[in-house]
Design a protein around this motif. Structure first.
Motif, PDB file in Angstrom:
ATOM      1  N   ALA A 462       3.949   5.803  -1.742  1.00  0.00           N
ATOM      2  CA  ALA A 462       3.541   4.477  -1.275  1.00  0.00           C
ATOM      3  C   ALA A 462       4.164   3.399  -2.145  1.00  0.00           C
ATOM      4  O   ALA A 462       4.463   3.621  -3.328  1.00  0.00           O
ATOM      5  CB  ALA A 462       2.019   4.346  -1.288  1.00  0.00           C
ATOM      6  N   PHE A 463       4.351   2.241  -1.538  1.00  0.00           N
ATOM      7  CA  PHE A 463       4.791   1.055  -2.273  1.00  0.00           C
ATOM      8  C   PHE A 463       3.916  -0.110  -1.828  1.00  0.00           C
ATOM      9  O   PHE A 463       3.716  -0.323  -0.623  1.00  0.00           O
ATOM     10  CB  PHE A 463       6.262   0.729  -2.006  1.00  0.00           C
ATOM     11  CG  PHE A 463       6.727  -0.495  -2.748  1.00  0.00           C
ATOM     12  CD1 PHE A 463       7.084  -0.410  -4.083  1.00  0.00           C
ATOM     13  CD2 PHE A 463       6.777  -1.741  -2.123  1.00  0.00           C
ATOM     14  CE1 PHE A 463       7.490  -1.543  -4.782  1.00  0.00           C
ATOM     15  CE2 PHE A 463       7.183  -2.870  -2.813  1.00  0.00           C
ATOM     16  CZ  PHE A 463       7.536  -2.765  -4.151  1.00  0.00           C
ATOM     17  N   VAL A 464       3.378  -0.853  -2.786  1.00  0.00           N
ATOM     18  CA  VAL A 464       2.460  -1.951  -2.495  1.00  0.00           C
ATOM     19  C   VAL A 464       3.085  -3.266  -2.953  1.00  0.00           C
ATOM     20  O   VAL A 464       3.404  -3.437  -4.130  1.00  0.00           O
ATOM     21  CB  VAL A 464       1.106  -1.740  -3.202  1.00  0.00           C
ATOM     22  CG1 VAL A 464       0.146  -2.858  -2.818  1.00  0.00           C
ATOM     23  CG2 VAL A 464       0.519  -0.378  -2.847  1.00  0.00           C
ATOM     24  N   ASP A 465       3.280  -4.191  -1.998  1.00  0.00           N
ATOM     25  CA  ASP A 465       3.788  -5.518  -2.318  1.00  0.00           C
ATOM     26  C   ASP A 465       2.658  -6.424  -2.777  1.00  0.00           C
ATOM     27  O   ASP A 465       1.503  -6.269  -2.355  1.00  0.00           O
ATOM     28  CB  ASP A 465       4.433  -6.159  -1.076  1.00  0.00           C
ATOM     29  CG  ASP A 465       5.790  -5.576  -0.778  1.00  0.00           C
ATOM     30  OD1 ASP A 465       6.566  -5.385  -1.721  1.00  0.00           O
ATOM     31  OD2 ASP A 465       6.072  -5.320   0.408  1.00  0.00           O
ATOM     32  N   ASP A 466       2.988  -7.393  -3.604  1.00  0.00           N
ATOM     33  CA  ASP A 466       1.996  -8.377  -4.021  1.00  0.00           C
ATOM     34  C   ASP A 466       1.454  -9.172  -2.834  1.00  0.00           C
ATOM     35  O   ASP A 466       0.358  -9.724  -2.892  1.00  0.00           O
ATOM     36  CB  ASP A 466       2.604  -9.341  -5.046  1.00  0.00           C
ATOM     37  CG  ASP A 466       2.862  -8.654  -6.382  1.00  0.00           C
ATOM     38  OD1 ASP A 466       2.285  -7.572  -6.599  1.00  0.00           O
ATOM     39  OD2 ASP A 466       3.639  -9.198  -7.197  1.00  0.00           O
ATOM     40  N   SER A 467       2.227  -9.236  -1.756  1.00  0.00           N
ATOM     41  CA  SER A 467       1.820 -10.011  -0.581  1.00  0.00           C
ATOM     42  C   SER A 467       0.775  -9.293   0.260  1.00  0.00           C
ATOM     43  O   SER A 467       0.277  -9.852   1.234  1.00  0.00           O
ATOM     44  CB  SER A 467       3.038 -10.300   0.289  1.00  0.00           C
ATOM     45  OG  SER A 467       3.609  -9.087   0.743  1.00  0.00           O
ATOM     46  N   GLY A 468       0.433  -8.051  -0.090  1.00  0.00           N
ATOM     47  CA  GLY A 468      -0.554  -7.316   0.688  1.00  0.00           C
ATOM     48  C   GLY A 468       0.046  -6.364   1.698  1.00  0.00           C
ATOM     49  O   GLY A 468      -0.678  -5.758   2.491  1.00  0.00           O
ATOM     50  N   ILE A 469       1.374  -6.195   1.699  1.00  0.00           N
ATOM     51  CA  ILE A 469       2.033  -5.234   2.580  1.00  0.00           C
ATOM     52  C   ILE A 469       2.117  -3.895   1.855  1.00  0.00           C
ATOM     53  O   ILE A 469       2.625  -3.811   0.736  1.00  0.00           O
ATOM     54  CB  ILE A 469       3.450  -5.695   2.964  1.00  0.00           C
ATOM     55  CG1 ILE A 469       3.390  -7.070   3.634  1.00  0.00           C
ATOM     56  CG2 ILE A 469       4.117  -4.669   3.883  1.00  0.00           C
ATOM     57  CD1 ILE A 469       2.620  -7.099   4.934  1.00  0.00           C
ATOM     58  N   THR A 470       1.602  -2.857   2.486  1.00  0.00           N
ATOM     59  CA  THR A 470       1.616  -1.513   1.912  1.00  0.00           C
ATOM     60  C   THR A 470       2.424  -0.596   2.816  1.00  0.00           C
ATOM     61  O   THR A 470       2.172  -0.521   4.023  1.00  0.00           O
ATOM     62  CB  THR A 470       0.190  -0.952   1.765  1.00  0.00           C
ATOM     63  OG1 THR A 470      -0.566  -1.814   0.917  1.00  0.00           O
ATOM     64  CG2 THR A 470       0.209   0.442   1.168  1.00  0.00           C
ATOM     65  N   THR A 471       3.403   0.075   2.251  1.00  0.00           N
ATOM     66  CA  THR A 471       4.246   1.007   2.996  1.00  0.00           C
ATOM     67  C   THR A 471       4.018   2.406   2.463  1.00  0.00           C
ATOM     68  O   THR A 471       4.099   2.636   1.255  1.00  0.00           O
ATOM     69  CB  THR A 471       5.737   0.641   2.859  1.00  0.00           C
ATOM     70  OG1 THR A 471       5.919  -0.728   3.254  1.00  0.00           O
ATOM     71  CG2 THR A 471       6.598   1.545   3.718  1.00  0.00           C
ATOM     72  N   LEU A 472       3.714   3.348   3.360  1.00  0.00           N
ATOM     73  CA  LEU A 472       3.483   4.735   2.980  1.00  0.00           C
ATOM     74  C   LEU A 472       4.484   5.628   3.697  1.00  0.00           C
ATOM     75  O   LEU A 472       4.870   5.367   4.851  1.00  0.00           O
ATOM     76  CB  LEU A 472       2.059   5.179   3.335  1.00  0.00           C
ATOM     77  CG  LEU A 472       0.937   4.407   2.647  1.00  0.00           C
ATOM     78  CD1 LEU A 472       0.234   3.518   3.665  1.00  0.00           C
ATOM     79  CD2 LEU A 472      -0.055   5.343   1.985  1.00  0.00           C
ATOM     80  N   VAL A 473       4.908   6.693   3.029  1.00  0.00           N
ATOM     81  CA  VAL A 473       5.843   7.652   3.628  1.00  0.00           C
ATOM     82  C   VAL A 473       5.306   9.061   3.444  1.00  0.00           C
ATOM     83  O   VAL A 473       4.549   9.335   2.511  1.00  0.00           O
ATOM     84  CB  VAL A 473       7.253   7.537   3.010  1.00  0.00           C
ATOM     85  CG1 VAL A 473       7.848   6.169   3.278  1.00  0.00           C
ATOM     86  CG2 VAL A 473       7.223   7.816   1.512  1.00  0.00           C
ATOM     87  N   GLY A 474       5.711   9.955   4.323  1.00  0.00           N
ATOM     88  CA  GLY A 474       5.254  11.339   4.233  1.00  0.00           C
ATOM     89  C   GLY A 474       5.832  12.186   5.340  1.00  0.00           C
ATOM     90  O   GLY A 474       7.023  12.096   5.646  1.00  0.00           O
TER      91      GLY A 474
END
Length: 660
Positions: A462-474
């Motif tokens: 996962a990667f979490v942006d300060d802007s509140g966008i969270t991207t998850l991979v799997g």
């Protein structure tokens, strides 16, 4: 005003296109000031059974492409299809007007752009960017067992979105009328002369396939590069002679029109020769001799254009793998205030590299010993590096001031399902893993579960942006029927949340599993996975860049100077350039490299099995710095600064290295 399905009305405005088959109007959706759309109306005087069938078929294809779970942004979107009954001005009867409602693209066509070039080719970057977008669109079309059959510059619309030029494929070649006046028409058997391959003129079209579109795409590519058509003809020339030239004549050559090429291409003979080889293959009269797919053609053209860069390191990829496709869409540099810019640990002045790269300059200490009877499944440091979170099968552990403190795992979360954890700005923990698990756990133990519609997903990174966008991979089970070159029964998956709201879910079907994701300084999201796969996410579209090595890539981190570093099984470490070209780097370990971090001053550290901690030196060589520190755990989480590094082992050990 025309009435569509569901009692929606369309208020027609100016006619912006007219031809033998009908009209194209700009219109407003359901209200005189409503959303602007395009309405294509079939002329009532040409509504033969065949014309109507083709018109309806185009609507069905566009409807199918637009209602997929992940519509492609490079295909003009479909909104409606209906038949309007309009009163006749001459008698009491009504006139039937079949019409289709499509996305309004505020821009021009590739045909108009090429005419404005006045015989000069587009720049390499612009041609490459537009070609990539066209290929992505056609790849989706072909996956639905549809062949466009009428790809040409006038059917490529160009718009500007968020400051970037976007190509959109339209007019799917299914509404063309047959005009057998051979002395006047620019089409024969519904195919556009100069762009359609010979098999489109054969009775029954038995050999028409996705390779048909490869031919047309190559003709468009030649015209973008050369500034002139691949198969020119004069007005009024017998179309049968034109088809005969395409069938038996020499293939178009960029070398012969070198003076019209963009300067960066014209000055590189190896580039022109490589492009001519690939274009000749794609423009072969025999469909079997062409590239198998549009993505194969894209990869070949990409590789041919690499010679422009003049950087031999672009070819230093590991053996037995095709180098990744080079992405060239230019994006503005992010400013420090941009919420999508990845935050990096604050570092002090960069130390002298000769000292910092010497293992003898580092002293090591154990901040916390192993936790008896516990195995850390996942761990992360806070942005400052003075706190940490770890997940075991039994619960959550928080590290602070050299000791671990247990915290209760919320009842809504199964500890055995957690595969990863990320630290959030409010000191909450983002947990993710099996069963589509995504949950935010606050320091007080409150839990907020984010809903994922597919319970068969397993998230690994996962990667979490300060802007509140969270991207998850799997990964999730592969549900397609097409044969893949990758092993395994799963496909890579990318999911994105805005806050706790699901906004994107897409598959990377040519990869079995994605392990890690980060955001590059230019704003793109880049993920890595099994078999050396790189996947790029742009505007919600998941684009598989290619495979850059044989090993599984387990972690990825951005470089402040552009690009990224990725590490993985067997001691693989690769630098990924700003244009996503890959270079294998020397590593002083053959153990699996499990995690990688970078600092804002350009340093990079990797954690490996058996307590290996490696630093990337100035010569892009990964040197083992930790030596024998009396620890055997695998290092699964890192935090680095200019003169210090901390690591968490899978047995709970926390170690620290400091530059003397």
């Amino acid at each position: 005003m025309l009435h569509g399905s569901g009692n929606v009305s369309y208020h027609l405005r100016e006619c912006i296109g007219e031809g033998g088959q009908g009209w194209v109007f700009r219109a407003n959706w359901d209200d005189p000031s409503g959303h602007v759309v395009i309405v294509k109306v079939l002329r009532p005087d040409v509504v033969s059974t065949e014309a109507l069938r083709r018109f309806q078929r185009e609507a069905e294809v566009l409807r199918m492409l637009s209602t997929q779970g992940r519509p492609n942004p490079y295909i003009v979107r479909f909104y409606d299809h209906a038949v309007a009954q309009v009163p006749s001005p001459f008698n009491q009867e009504t006139i039937a007007f079949p019409f289709t409602v499509l996305e309004y693209v505020d821009g021009t066509t590739l045909e108009k752009v090429l005419l404005d070039q006045k015989g000069r080719g587009l720049s390499a970057d612009r041609a490459r960017r537009l070609l990539r977008q066209m290929c992505q669109a056609l790849d989706v079309v072909h996956a639905q067992k549809v062949v466009h059959r009428d790809l040409k510059p006038s059917n490529i619309l160009l718009a500007t979105e968020a400051g970037t030029e976007i190509a959109k494929v339209t007019d799917f070649g299914l509404v063309k009328l047959v005009d057998m006046n051979l002395a006047r028409t620019a089409a024969l058997a519904g195919a556009s002369l100069g762009y359609a391959p010979p098999e489109q003129y054969e009775q029954g079209n038995q050999r028409v396939s996705p390779r048909t579109d490869v031919f047309s795409l190559a003709a468009v590519t030649f015209e973008m590069l050369a500034g002139k058509p691949a198969f020119p003809f004069t007005e009024g020339e017998n179309p049968l002679l034109i088809v005969t030239r395409i069938l038996n004549g020499p293939r178009p050559s960029l070398m012969k029109t070198r003076a019209t090429l963009a300067p960066e291409i014209e000055s590189s003979t190896p580039t022109i020769e490589a492009l001519d080889r690939e274009l000749a293959k794609a423009l072969s009269a025999d469909p079997k001799a062409r590239h198998e797919s549009v993505m194969d053609f894209w990869s070949a053209i990409q590789n041919a254009l690499r010679a422009i860069e003049g950087d031999k390191s672009h070819h230093h990829t590991p053996p037995r793998r095709t180098p990744p496709l080079e992405v060239t869409a230019k994006m503005p540099a992010k400013t420090p205030s941009d919420p999508h810019r990845p935050a990096a640990p604050k570092s002090g002045p960069r130390p002298d590299e000769a000292i910092a790269s010497n293992p003898a300059s580092w002293t090591w200490s154990i901040l916390s010993g192993p936790i008896p009877g516990q195995t850390i499944r996942a761990a992360t440091f806070s942005p400052s590096g003075d706190k940490g979170i770890a997940i075991t099968s039994g619960g959550i552990l928080r590290w602070d001031h050299h000791s671990w403190t247990p915290a209760v795992m919320p009842s809504a979360v199964s500890g055995s399902a957690v595969r990863g954890v990320r630290w959030l700005r409010d000191a909450s923990a983002l947990l993710f893993g099996e069963g589509g698990l995504v949950a935010r756990v606050t320091p007080s133990g409150a839990v907020d579960v984010w809903r994922v519609p597919d319970p068969e997903i397993t998230f690994h990174g996962a990667f979490v942006d300060d802007s509140g966008i969270t991207t998850l991979v799997g990964e999730r089970p592969y549900r397609g029927f097409a044969q893949r070159s990758v092993h395994g029964s799963t496909a890579g998956v990318v999911t994105q949340f805005s806050g706790d709201r699901l906004t994107v879910m897409g598959d990377a079907v040519n990869c079995a599993r994605l392990h890690s994701v980060t955001r590059l300084p230019v704003g793109d999201l880049l993920a890595c996975g099994d078999s050396g796969t790189l996947v790029r996410v742009e505007l919600g579209v998941v684009e598989q860049i290619g495979s850059v090595c044989d090993g599984h890539l387990l972690s990825i981190a951005p470089l402040a100077s552009g690009g990224a570093l990725t590490v993985g099984a067997g001691g693989h470490a690769l630098s990924i350039g700003a244009k996503l070209e890959a270079k294998l780097e020397p590593v002083q370990t053959t153990r699996d490299m499990l995690t990688v971090v970078t600092t804002d001053d350009g340093q990079a550290w990797a954690g490996s099995m058996q307590a290996r901690l490696l630093r990337r030196g100035a010569a892009s060589t990964w040197v083992r710095m930790s030596g024998d520190i009396g620890v055997t755990a695998s290092m699964i989480a890192l935090h680095a600064r200019s003169t210090s590094v901390r690591a968490i082992g899978d047995d709970g050990t926390v170690v620290e290295g400091r530059l003397a």
